[in-house]
Motif scaffolding. Structure first.
Motif, short mmCIF file in Angstrom:
data_model
loop_
_atom_site.label_atom_id
_atom_site.label_comp_id
_atom_site.label_asym_id
_atom_site.label_seq_id
_atom_site.Cartn_x
_atom_site.Cartn_y
_atom_site.Cartn_z
N THR A 1 -23.46 30.55 -16.20
CA THR A 1 -24.44 30.08 -15.21
C THR A 1 -24.75 31.14 -14.18
O THR A 1 -25.91 31.34 -13.78
CB THR A 1 -23.92 28.82 -14.50
OG1 THR A 1 -23.76 27.76 -15.46
CG2 THR A 1 -24.87 28.37 -13.40
N HIS A 2 -23.73 31.88 -13.75
CA HIS A 2 -23.90 32.85 -12.67
C HIS A 2 -23.99 34.29 -13.17
O HIS A 2 -24.03 35.21 -12.36
CB HIS A 2 -22.75 32.73 -11.68
CG HIS A 2 -22.66 31.39 -11.01
ND1 HIS A 2 -23.66 30.91 -10.20
CD2 HIS A 2 -21.71 30.43 -11.06
CE1 HIS A 2 -23.32 29.71 -9.75
NE2 HIS A 2 -22.15 29.40 -10.26
N ARG A 3 -24.04 34.47 -14.49
CA ARG A 3 -23.94 35.82 -15.04
C ARG A 3 -25.02 36.77 -14.54
O ARG A 3 -24.74 37.91 -14.16
CB ARG A 3 -23.98 35.78 -16.57
CG ARG A 3 -23.69 37.13 -17.19
CD ARG A 3 -24.01 37.21 -18.66
NE ARG A 3 -23.56 38.48 -19.19
CZ ARG A 3 -24.14 39.66 -18.96
NH1 ARG A 3 -25.23 39.71 -18.22
NH2 ARG A 3 -23.65 40.77 -19.48
N SER B 1 -31.20 38.40 -10.96
CA SER B 1 -31.48 37.24 -10.11
C SER B 1 -30.67 37.34 -8.83
O SER B 1 -29.78 38.18 -8.72
CB SER B 1 -31.15 35.93 -10.84
OG SER B 1 -29.76 35.80 -11.02
N ARG B 2 -30.96 36.46 -7.90
CA ARG B 2 -30.18 36.41 -6.67
C ARG B 2 -30.06 34.97 -6.19
O ARG B 2 -30.64 34.08 -6.78
CB ARG B 2 -30.79 37.30 -5.58
CG ARG B 2 -32.15 36.87 -5.09
CD ARG B 2 -32.75 37.91 -4.18
NE ARG B 2 -34.06 37.51 -3.69
CZ ARG B 2 -34.29 37.09 -2.45
NH1 ARG B 2 -33.31 37.01 -1.58
NH2 ARG B 2 -35.50 36.75 -2.06
N ALA C 1 -19.32 28.14 -16.12
CA ALA C 1 -19.59 28.64 -14.77
C ALA C 1 -19.96 30.12 -14.81
O ALA C 1 -20.88 30.56 -14.11
CB ALA C 1 -18.36 28.42 -13.89
N LEU D 1 -26.75 36.67 -11.82
CA LEU D 1 -26.47 36.98 -10.41
C LEU D 1 -25.36 38.02 -10.30
O LEU D 1 -25.49 39.00 -9.56
CB LEU D 1 -26.06 35.70 -9.68
CG LEU D 1 -25.37 35.88 -8.33
CD1 LEU D 1 -26.35 36.36 -7.28
CD2 LEU D 1 -24.70 34.59 -7.89
N LEU D 2 -24.28 37.83 -11.03
CA LEU D 2 -23.15 38.74 -10.97
C LEU D 2 -23.54 40.14 -11.46
O LEU D 2 -23.13 41.15 -10.87
CB LEU D 2 -21.98 38.20 -11.80
CG LEU D 2 -21.46 36.82 -11.39
CD1 LEU D 2 -20.35 36.37 -12.33
CD2 LEU D 2 -20.97 36.82 -9.94
N ASP E 1 -15.43 26.90 -4.62
CA ASP E 1 -16.81 27.34 -4.79
C ASP E 1 -16.83 28.41 -5.88
O ASP E 1 -16.45 29.55 -5.66
CB ASP E 1 -17.34 27.90 -3.46
CG ASP E 1 -18.83 28.27 -3.52
OD1 ASP E 1 -19.33 28.59 -4.61
OD2 ASP E 1 -19.48 28.25 -2.45
N GLN E 2 -17.28 28.02 -7.08
CA GLN E 2 -17.24 28.94 -8.22
C GLN E 2 -18.12 30.17 -7.99
O GLN E 2 -17.71 31.30 -8.30
CB GLN E 2 -17.69 28.21 -9.49
CG GLN E 2 -16.72 27.12 -9.94
CD GLN E 2 -17.26 26.37 -11.14
OE1 GLN E 2 -18.46 26.14 -11.26
NE2 GLN E 2 -16.37 25.97 -12.04
N ARG E 3 -19.31 29.98 -7.46
CA ARG E 3 -20.23 31.10 -7.24
C ARG E 3 -19.60 32.11 -6.27
O ARG E 3 -19.59 33.31 -6.54
CB ARG E 3 -21.56 30.59 -6.68
CG ARG E 3 -22.58 31.68 -6.37
CD ARG E 3 -23.85 31.06 -5.79
NE ARG E 3 -24.89 32.04 -5.53
CZ ARG E 3 -25.01 32.75 -4.42
NH1 ARG E 3 -24.11 32.61 -3.44
NH2 ARG E 3 -26.01 33.61 -4.27
N VAL F 1 -18.52 35.96 -7.19
CA VAL F 1 -19.13 37.08 -6.47
C VAL F 1 -18.04 37.92 -5.81
O VAL F 1 -18.11 39.16 -5.80
CB VAL F 1 -20.13 36.56 -5.41
CG1 VAL F 1 -20.54 37.69 -4.47
CG2 VAL F 1 -21.37 35.98 -6.08
#
Length: 309
Positions: free
Chosen positions: A27-29, A308-309, A24, A31-32, A67-69, A73
């Motif tokens: 995947t979101h790195r 990214s966003r 997880a 974005l973070l 919600d992992q994202r 965040v």
């Protein structure tokens, strides 16, 4: 020319298989990182925030996360807010003007106009004029389109208060951001004029593009020489450019690059990156010239940074 690779730093894992927490996070790195960078203007500090986020995330019971994202965040935002207050104190003793740490970005970043605008040097300088909480709310709402309830949890405010903060921040930013939508062609034209001035010694085209209220900022961090104070006004900036740019002719190699999603120049002396030049364009004229020479802020430019966003 340095080899460019995309920054894909991720948590270390045992073996080749990633657990659900690591998967997880990876995947979101990007974005973070972008959230943290837009709040801080410093890639090095954004990376530290991600490490702190990972340490907290790795200890969370994944079964309790809906919600992992959103959770990631939220943690990143809280860590960035803490770091932003520390950075504020650090900037008070910074030698000369402070500019955001430039990022070498892939050409496709510019295709996402809103993302490119949000990480541009000009916008990051506007965000510097917000309070830490205003900056967090603005970034999360206007760039990443989070709901007010999600933002409220991240900044520890009520949704109603977050709405008020968002409204105040939008008005503040709107009064200071570049006027109108700046096309890539306009930014490229400004950068090409700057490159021509360095390579040929002909500054007239560049000087003709200076807005009456243009501002020149140079960030050497007290390590490398640059303008000690902001230079304001077309005449004053023209004098500074006329005195400085001809000294680079025949000595510097100039490369057009994408910095923070916008056209920019990377200048090398003796094969080493000496500085990065970015611009702000308003109504077709250069209203901001930003020169970063602090070597501590140039260390990431050998590779592209994913956002990214």
């Amino acid at each position: 020319m340095s080899e460019r690779t995309t920054d894909t730093t991720e948590p270390r894992t045992r073996g080749d298989c990633m657990g659900p927490a690591t998967e997880a996070f990876v995947t979101h790195r990007n974005l973070l990182f972008t959230v943290a960078y837009e709040m801080l203007g410093s890639a090095a500090d954004a990376e530290d925030v991600l490490q702190e986020t990972w340490l907290r995330w790795s200890g969370v019971d994944q079964d309790t996360v809906r919600d992992q994202r959103a959770y990631l965040v939220r943690v990143t935002t809280r860590q960035a807010l803490s770091r932003l207050r520390v950075l504020g104190r650090r900037k008070e003793s910074y030698v000369g003007p402070w500019l955001p740490e430039p990022l070498l970005t892939a050409p496709d970043v510019a295709e996402d106009v809103e993302l490119a605008d949000s990480i541009s040097m000009a916008m990051l300088l506007v965000l510097e004029t917000l309070t830490p909480t205003e900056r967090a709310v603005f970034v999360l709402r206007e760039v990443f389109d989070l709901e007010y309830g999600e933002i409220a949890e991240a900044v520890d405010k009520t949704p109603a208060t977050v709405r008020q903060i968002a409204r105040r921040a939008r008005v503040h930013v709107a009064a200071r951001r570049p006027r109108g939508v700046v096309s890539a062609a306009e930014s490229r034209g400004a950068i090409e004029a700057f490159q021509q001035a360095i390579e040929t010694g002909d500054l007239q085209h560049l000087l003709d593009m200076l807005a009456p209220d243009v501002v020149l900022l140079g960030d050497g961090g007290g390590i490398r020489q640059t303008v000690a104070q902001p230079i304001v006004g077309a005449d004053q900036v023209a004098r500074a450019l006329t005195a400085g740019l001809p000294t680079l002719r025949g000595k510097a190699s100039v490369e057009p690059v994408q910095i923070n999603g916008c056209p920019a120049l990377m200048i090398r002396l003796n094969g080493e990156i000496d500085d990065v030049v970015a611009v702000r364009v308003d109504d077709g004229l250069i209203s901001g010239l930003y020169v970063v020479r602090n070597p501590e802020k140039l260390s990431r430019l050998a590779r592209e940074t994913a956002v990214s966003r």
